[in-house]
Write an enzyme that holds these catalytic residues in place. Structure first.
Site, mmCIF file in Angstrom:
data_model
loop_
_atom_site.group_PDB
_atom_site.id
_atom_site.type_symbol
_atom_site.label_atom_id
_atom_site.label_comp_id
_atom_site.label_asym_id
_atom_site.label_seq_id
_atom_site.Cartn_x
_atom_site.Cartn_y
_atom_site.Cartn_z
ATOM 1 N N HIS A 1 -6.745 -6.052 -1.017
ATOM 2 C CA HIS A 1 -5.866 -5.470 -0.069
ATOM 3 C C HIS A 1 -5.652 -6.051 1.403
ATOM 4 O O HIS A 1 -4.852 -5.577 1.774
ATOM 5 C CB HIS A 1 -6.356 -3.806 0.047
ATOM 6 C CG HIS A 1 -5.003 -3.399 -0.080
ATOM 7 N ND1 HIS A 1 -4.961 -1.850 -1.398
ATOM 8 C CD2 HIS A 1 -5.079 -2.538 1.465
ATOM 9 C CE1 HIS A 1 -3.397 -1.654 -0.739
ATOM 10 N NE2 HIS A 1 -4.076 -1.597 0.449
ATOM 11 N N SER B 1 0.783 -1.213 0.000
ATOM 12 C CA SER B 1 -0.170 0.082 -0.017
ATOM 13 C C SER B 1 1.046 1.186 0.075
ATOM 14 O O SER B 1 1.990 1.145 -1.006
ATOM 15 C CB SER B 1 -1.112 -0.009 1.059
ATOM 16 O OG SER B 1 -2.271 0.785 1.305
ATOM 17 N N ASP C 1 -9.678 -5.352 -4.782
ATOM 18 C CA ASP C 1 -9.057 -4.101 -4.157
ATOM 19 C C ASP C 1 -9.846 -3.076 -4.109
ATOM 20 O O ASP C 1 -9.709 -3.262 -6.071
ATOM 21 C CB ASP C 1 -7.117 -4.436 -4.123
ATOM 22 C CG ASP C 1 -6.329 -3.692 -3.340
ATOM 23 O OD1 ASP C 1 -7.645 -2.066 -3.293
ATOM 24 O OD2 ASP C 1 -5.459 -3.223 -3.255
#
Length: 160
Positions: free
Chosen positions: A138, A28, A102
């Site tokens: 994610h 991320s 995601d």
């Protein structure tokens, strides 16, 4: 801390570590950080679901406003992986994984396409591997599923 203090502490404490063979990976915003630190510093770089172009996504803009200030667009660009890859002329060998499920990717927060396009424009996309993983999100599950590939990516650079 990550680029100076931590390595200094590790290399001074563990003589078996080789400071010429260092890799980095992140997830991320940490993936974005890994992408921004590549030029010459690390032998291997990889990322999971990096926020690849924060100056052009709502979350990144909010973060950069908080870090650097509203009117500091030039400073923002100095810390944006996509803006940096446009200028980088050295070797670039990256592995990036993004899950197609995601939500941050679906919402346009990750923008890996911008990073790929910038690397192409700079003529530095030859060794850029970006993999869109169907049905992955994610989460830690995605990272754990593809972590071995990232370790192998690092190993091929660290042990050559």
């Amino acid at each position: 801390y990550i680029t100076e203090e931590l390595p200094k502490a590790l290399f001074s404490s563990f003589e078996q570590l080789d400071s010429s063979r260092v890799s980095i990976t992140g997830h991320s915003m940490g993936g974005h950080g890994a992408l921004t630190m590549n030029p010459g510093k690390y032998k291997s770089v990889s990322a999971f679901a990096p926020i690849a172009n924060p100056v052009n996504c709502p979350w990144g803009q909010k973060a950069f406003r908080g870090y650097f200030g509203e009117d500091q667009q030039e400073k923002w660009n100095e810390h944006d992986a996509t803006e940096l890859v446009k200028k980088y002329k050295g070797p670039l060998d990256l592995l990036i994984d993004i899950g197609t499920s995601d939500n941050f990717y679906k919402q346009g927060q990750l923008l890996p396409e911008n990073f790929v396009e910038a690397a192409k424009e700079a003529g530095n996309d030859k060794n850029l591997t970006i993999r869109y993983q169907p049905d992955h999100d994610h989460s830690y599950f995605t990272i754990s599923t593809f972590a071995d590939d990232h370790v192998e990516h690092a190993a091929k650079h660290l042990f050559d």
